[in-house]
Design a protein around this motif. Structure first.
Motif, PDB file in Angstrom:
ATOM      1  N   TYR A  76       9.993   0.958   3.034  1.00  0.00           N
ATOM      2  CA  TYR A  76      10.288   1.843   4.168  1.00  0.00           C
ATOM      3  C   TYR A  76      10.166   1.103   5.498  1.00  0.00           C
ATOM      4  CZ  TYR A  76      10.062   5.751   7.432  1.00  0.00           C
ATOM      5  OH  TYR A  76      10.299   6.602   8.480  1.00  0.00           O
ATOM      6  N   GLY A  77       9.165   0.234   5.607  1.00  0.00           N
ATOM      7  CA  GLY A  77       8.939  -0.487   6.857  1.00  0.00           C
ATOM      8  C   GLY A  77      10.123  -1.335   7.287  1.00  0.00           C
ATOM      9  N   PHE A  78      10.843  -1.889   6.304  1.00  0.00           N
ATOM     10  CA  PHE A  78      12.040  -2.673   6.618  1.00  0.00           C
ATOM     11  C   PHE A  78      13.325  -1.877   6.374  1.00  0.00           C
ATOM     12  CE2 PHE A  78       9.102  -6.286   5.446  1.00  0.00           C
ATOM     13  CZ  PHE A  78       8.947  -6.742   6.753  1.00  0.00           C
ATOM     14  N   GLY A  79      13.183  -0.574   6.167  1.00  0.00           N
ATOM     15  CA  GLY A  79      14.334   0.265   5.841  1.00  0.00           C
ATOM     16  C   GLY A  79      15.386   0.326   6.924  1.00  0.00           C
ATOM     17  N   GLN A  80      14.948   0.194   8.209  1.00  0.00           N
ATOM     18  CA  GLN A  80      15.909   0.311   9.311  1.00  0.00           C
ATOM     19  C   GLN A  80      16.803  -0.913   9.439  1.00  0.00           C
ATOM     20  OE1 GLN A  80      12.968  -0.903   9.737  1.00  0.00           O
ATOM     21  NE2 GLN A  80      12.934  -2.332  11.418  1.00  0.00           N
TER      22      GLN A  80
ATOM     23  N   GLY B 142       0.812  -1.207   0.000  1.00  0.00           N
ATOM     24  CA  GLY B 142       0.000   0.000   0.000  1.00  0.00           C
ATOM     25  C   GLY B 142       0.844   1.255   0.000  1.00  0.00           C
ATOM     26  N   ALA B 143       0.211   2.379  -0.338  1.00  0.00           N
ATOM     27  CA  ALA B 143       0.910   3.672  -0.378  1.00  0.00           C
ATOM     28  C   ALA B 143       2.215   3.560  -1.154  1.00  0.00           C
ATOM     29  CB  ALA B 143       1.167   4.194   1.031  1.00  0.00           C
ATOM     30  N   VAL B 144       2.113   3.006  -2.361  1.00  0.00           N
ATOM     31  CA  VAL B 144       3.252   2.795  -3.262  1.00  0.00           C
ATOM     32  C   VAL B 144       4.360   1.995  -2.569  1.00  0.00           C
ATOM     33  CG1 VAL B 144       4.576   3.897  -5.114  1.00  0.00           C
ATOM     34  CG2 VAL B 144       2.672   5.116  -4.109  1.00  0.00           C
ATOM     35  N   GLY B 145       3.980   0.921  -1.883  1.00  0.00           N
ATOM     36  CA  GLY B 145       4.940  -0.023  -1.308  1.00  0.00           C
ATOM     37  C   GLY B 145       5.596   0.396  -0.017  1.00  0.00           C
ATOM     38  N   THR B 146       5.077   1.435   0.637  1.00  0.00           N
ATOM     39  CA  THR B 146       5.720   1.970   1.845  1.00  0.00           C
ATOM     40  C   THR B 146       5.969   0.922   2.934  1.00  0.00           C
ATOM     41  OG1 THR B 146       4.800   4.162   1.415  1.00  0.00           O
ATOM     42  CG2 THR B 146       5.558   3.722   3.650  1.00  0.00           C
ATOM     43  N   PRO B 147       5.015   0.016   3.263  1.00  0.00           N
ATOM     44  CA  PRO B 147       5.284  -0.962   4.330  1.00  0.00           C
ATOM     45  C   PRO B 147       6.502  -1.844   4.059  1.00  0.00           C
ATOM     46  CG  PRO B 147       2.949  -0.892   3.842  1.00  0.00           C
ATOM     47  CD  PRO B 147       3.624  -0.086   2.772  1.00  0.00           C
ATOM     48  N   THR B 148       6.791  -2.096   2.770  1.00  0.00           N
ATOM     49  CA  THR B 148       7.915  -2.977   2.438  1.00  0.00           C
ATOM     50  C   THR B 148       9.230  -2.220   2.352  1.00  0.00           C
ATOM     51  OG1 THR B 148       6.434  -4.508   1.272  1.00  0.00           O
ATOM     52  CG2 THR B 148       8.783  -4.650   0.758  1.00  0.00           C
TER      53      THR B 148
ATOM     54  N   CYS C  79       0.630  -1.223   8.915  1.00  0.00           N
ATOM     55  CA  CYS C  79       1.577  -2.292   8.567  1.00  0.00           C
ATOM     56  C   CYS C  79       3.001  -1.744   8.560  1.00  0.00           C
ATOM     57  CB  CYS C  79       1.213  -2.872   7.199  1.00  0.00           C
ATOM     58  SG  CYS C  79       2.272  -4.226   6.652  1.00  0.00           S
ATOM     59  N   THR C  80       3.161  -0.503   8.108  1.00  0.00           N
ATOM     60  CA  THR C  80       4.489   0.121   8.082  1.00  0.00           C
ATOM     61  C   THR C  80       5.071   0.220   9.483  1.00  0.00           C
ATOM     62  OG1 THR C  80       3.880   1.432   6.136  1.00  0.00           O
ATOM     63  CG2 THR C  80       5.773   2.177   7.416  1.00  0.00           C
ATOM     64  N   VAL C  81       4.264   0.712  10.434  1.00  0.00           N
ATOM     65  CA  VAL C  81       4.743   0.847  11.817  1.00  0.00           C
ATOM     66  C   VAL C  81       5.000  -0.529  12.421  1.00  0.00           C
ATOM     67  CG1 VAL C  81       4.157   1.669  14.129  1.00  0.00           C
ATOM     68  CG2 VAL C  81       3.600   3.064  12.136  1.00  0.00           C
ATOM     69  N   SER C  82       4.168  -1.512  12.109  1.00  0.00           N
ATOM     70  CA  SER C  82       4.396  -2.870  12.595  1.00  0.00           C
ATOM     71  C   SER C  82       5.731  -3.400  12.102  1.00  0.00           C
ATOM     72  CB  SER C  82       3.257  -3.792  12.136  1.00  0.00           C
ATOM     73  OG  SER C  82       3.475  -5.117  12.571  1.00  0.00           O
ATOM     74  N   ASN C  83       6.028  -3.183  10.809  1.00  0.00           N
ATOM     75  CA  ASN C  83       7.306  -3.639  10.253  1.00  0.00           C
ATOM     76  C   ASN C  83       8.488  -2.895  10.872  1.00  0.00           C
ATOM     77  OD1 ASN C  83       5.890  -5.394   8.642  1.00  0.00           O
ATOM     78  ND2 ASN C  83       6.148  -4.221   6.760  1.00  0.00           N
TER      79      ASN C  83
ATOM     80  N   GLU D 219       6.935  -1.349  -5.315  1.00  0.00           N
ATOM     81  CA  GLU D 219       6.157  -0.126  -5.162  1.00  0.00           C
ATOM     82  C   GLU D 219       4.756  -0.189  -5.774  1.00  0.00           C
ATOM     83  OE1 GLU D 219       8.840   2.646  -6.961  1.00  0.00           O
ATOM     84  OE2 GLU D 219       9.829   3.100  -5.060  1.00  0.00           O
ATOM     85  N   PHE D 220       4.607  -0.877  -6.896  1.00  0.00           N
ATOM     86  CA  PHE D 220       3.361  -0.752  -7.651  1.00  0.00           C
ATOM     87  C   PHE D 220       2.465  -1.993  -7.723  1.00  0.00           C
ATOM     88  CE2 PHE D 220       6.361   2.336  -9.539  1.00  0.00           C
ATOM     89  CZ  PHE D 220       5.673   3.505  -9.213  1.00  0.00           C
ATOM     90  N   PRO D 221       2.762  -3.098  -7.048  1.00  0.00           N
ATOM     91  CA  PRO D 221       1.882  -4.277  -7.172  1.00  0.00           C
ATOM     92  C   PRO D 221       0.418  -3.999  -6.845  1.00  0.00           C
ATOM     93  CG  PRO D 221       3.938  -4.930  -6.155  1.00  0.00           C
ATOM     94  CD  PRO D 221       3.966  -3.432  -6.253  1.00  0.00           C
ATOM     95  N   SER D 222       0.145  -3.317  -5.737  1.00  0.00           N
ATOM     96  CA  SER D 222      -1.248  -3.078  -5.339  1.00  0.00           C
ATOM     97  C   SER D 222      -1.920  -2.037  -6.230  1.00  0.00           C
ATOM     98  CB  SER D 222      -1.311  -2.634  -3.877  1.00  0.00           C
ATOM     99  OG  SER D 222      -0.913  -3.675  -3.024  1.00  0.00           O
ATOM    100  N   LEU D 223      -1.216  -0.976  -6.546  1.00  0.00           N
ATOM    101  CA  LEU D 223      -1.788   0.092  -7.365  1.00  0.00           C
ATOM    102  C   LEU D 223      -2.143  -0.416  -8.762  1.00  0.00           C
ATOM    103  CD1 LEU D 223      -2.540   3.042  -7.835  1.00  0.00           C
ATOM    104  CD2 LEU D 223      -0.138   3.507  -8.350  1.00  0.00           C
ATOM    105  N   VAL D 224      -1.199  -1.061  -9.423  1.00  0.00           N
ATOM    106  CA  VAL D 224      -1.436  -1.556 -10.783  1.00  0.00           C
ATOM    107  C   VAL D 224      -2.412  -2.735 -10.766  1.00  0.00           C
ATOM    108  CG1 VAL D 224      -0.363  -2.611 -12.804  1.00  0.00           C
ATOM    109  CG2 VAL D 224       0.794  -0.731 -11.618  1.00  0.00           C
TER     110      VAL D 224
END
Length: 538
Positions: free
Chosen positions: A168-172, A160-166, A450-454, A239-244
């Motif tokens: 960015y969520g695992f960015g740290q 979602g949100a152009v792949g943010t949970p994946t 989901c982003t904060v959870s990740n 980034e685009f799986p859900s949007l497309v």
């Protein structure tokens, strides 16, 4: 301290909250959540001996964090009231009934495919906020629609949100691009398996099994039209799986419904009328213009390759002021509000006024609709006052919820959420892969994201995988899937959709219903953790 006693004290507020909200004479959420927040605050000070200054700073941060869901909910209600009182919602409803009067088709087109696309563009709970009112406008009952919207909005969430949970969520975790791609691939495949079951369970909240079975071919064609491109794109992009996937699925679902493919002909939607006059193309475009503008703004402002995302999210302070011993406040050129060093601690609060889907696009669309749709001033004021009138209880509820969440998540290794997660992991040991998704769900239950959870549990999941010799990519994919499925039972999301649809004191009843598909989702994820290495080799 005794770790098991620590665990009991950490989980106790949740047990009390769930009991209050699900017992026969349930406590309203605007009472139960602030009360639970008070219990957590006292526990942190008395039992866990947390620094009072940090707890007070966290309390302030939690109250301010509520601004994000509050403004999104207000914006969604504003859009709904704009469509309703301007008469455009009636036009959209008439058109949807002409696409297909079949109730199952309408639920899949709006509740599944349309929401799938909106999740891919925005996230932040906007799919349920937009799809729910449309379905209620079509004549479906609000409470079943709320549950359907919560359960349907699970499969696309990890991207979602152009792949943010994946990304960015695992960015740290400082993962390389190849590992992030592998995590995305496994995440998509697990979600795809769940998509064969969970949307059908969501439909059951609104229509009966007999009606679902009679239209099952269309249901699965609609599911696959979203999921097939979603999985294929996840093989090469995060980034685009859900949007497309959602955009393709939405178009395909409408085309199939028009041709009555896989649908029972005799079924009609609850808002269908015999002999209704066809909607002309120009009238339809005008009626859909708020939604078209909404989607266009969301897509344009969230694609990383375009400059708008960077402009809107600019964080470099343009103006700042020291607020004595309270905090340091600053505002950036992108209207990012920052409160740092709250009560001299490291507690910080950030509100991205242009990035959070509230001012842009919801409030902006409302302002644009007044001249475009020719809304009289009296009606525009009515729209504003009616949307604002729904907010007082929502504010109390969400402030209580976010204070509770922040108090449970602060403290690093001594945070209550970390204690709960580590205890579960110690008990599961080498069998952790079967339970990893539920830790992700716990994270989104608390945070609504989901982003904060990740971000919260990604490091813990990685450490557990390393300590018991499990595949890191698979465990992190399970974490992301869990963060998505936890949206079904997340207090913030449930409160949001209830307030938007005008449902009161039903949060506990909704949790009791939506927890079942969430558990089924977790079981499917556990089974896929066995299947993926054997069959797909990824």
């Amino acid at each position: 301290m005794n770790p098991y006693l620590d665990f009991f004290m950490a989980v106790l507020p949740l047990v009390i909250l769930i009991w209050m909200m699900t017992k026969k004479n349930s406590v309203p959420s605007n009472v139960a959540l602030p009360l639970t927040a008070l219990i957590v605050y006292v526990l942190r000070l008395v039992y866990f001996a947390s620094p009072p200054n940090l707890m007070n700073a966290t309390l302030v941060k939690g109250a301010l964090e509520a601004m994000t869901p509050i403004t999104i909910i207000w914006g969604a209600i504003l859009l709904f009231k704009t469509m309703d009182l301007s008469g455009q919602q009636a036009v959209v409803n008439r058109w949807l009934n002409q696409v297909s009067g079949n109730r199952v088709a309408q639920l899949m087109i709006i509740g599944w495919a349309f929401a799938f696309m909106i999740e891919g563009a925005s996230g932040f709970g906007t799919p349920a906020a937009i799809a729910g009112p449309i379905l209620v406008g079509l004549g479906f009952e609000a409470l079943p629609v709320a549950m359907l919207a919560l359960v349907m909005n699970s499969v696309p969430v990890s991207f979602g949100a152009v792949g943010t949970p994946t990304w960015y969520g695992f960015g740290q975790l400082n993962l390389d691009a190849d590992m992030l791609l592998v995590i995305g691939q496994k995440t998509a495949l697990i979600h795809a398996a769940a998509a064969l079951v969970v949307p059908v369970m969501a439909l059951r909240f609104v229509v009966g099994w007999r009606e679902i079975r009679a239209n099952l071919v269309f249901v699965y064609l609609s599911i696959l039209s979203c999921v097939a491109p979603y999985v294929l794109l996840a093989m090469v992009n995060n980034e685009f799986p859900s949007l497309v996937g959602g955009a393709i699925g939405f178009a395909v679902s409408i085309a199939l419904a028009r041709k009555n493919v896989g649908l029972q002909k005799c079924e009609r939607g609850p808002g269908a009328r015999e002999g209704a006059e066809p909607v002309e193309a120009g009238v339809l475009i005008r009626a859909l213009s708020p939604f078209m503008g909404l989607i266009a703004i969301l897509v344009v402002t969230r694609i990383p390759a375009l400059p708008f995302r960077g402009w809107m999210g600019a964080i470099q302070p343009a103006w700042s002021i020291e607020l004595g011993s309270f905090a340091f406040f600053s505002v950036s050129a992108g209207l990012v509000l920052n409160l740092t060093e709250i009560f001299g601690t490291n507690a910080t609060w950030t509100y991205k006024a242009l990035t959070v889907p509230a001012l842009i696009p919801f409030f902006l669309i409302y302002l644009l609709c007044i001249p475009i749709l020719g809304i009289p001033r009296k009606v525009a004021r009515e729209i504003w006052s009616e949307s604002a009138g729904r907010m007082p209880k929502t504010v109390v509820t969400l402030v209580g919820a976010l204070i509770m969440v922040q108090l449970m998540m602060v403290g690093g290794a001594r945070s209550l959420t970390t204690m709960i997660g580590r205890t579960f992991a110690e008990v599961a040991g080498a069998y952790w892969q079967y339970f990893a998704a539920f830790l992700g769900a716990l994270g989104s239950f608390f945070s609504g994201s989901c982003t904060v959870s990740n971000l919260t549990f990604g490091g813990i999941q990685e450490a557990i995988a390393g300590s018991v010799g499990l595949d890191k990519g698979l465990i992190l994919a399970m974490q992301s899937v869990g963060g998505a499925m936890g949206n079904m039972v997340c207090i913030n999301n449930i409160v949001a959709v209830c307030m938007i649809l005008g449902i009161y004191n039903q949060e506990g009843a909704i949790i009791k219903k939506t927890v079942v598909p969430m558990l089924v989702y977790g079981v499917i994820a556990a089974l896929m953790s066995l299947v993926l290495p054997l069959v797909f080799g990824v």
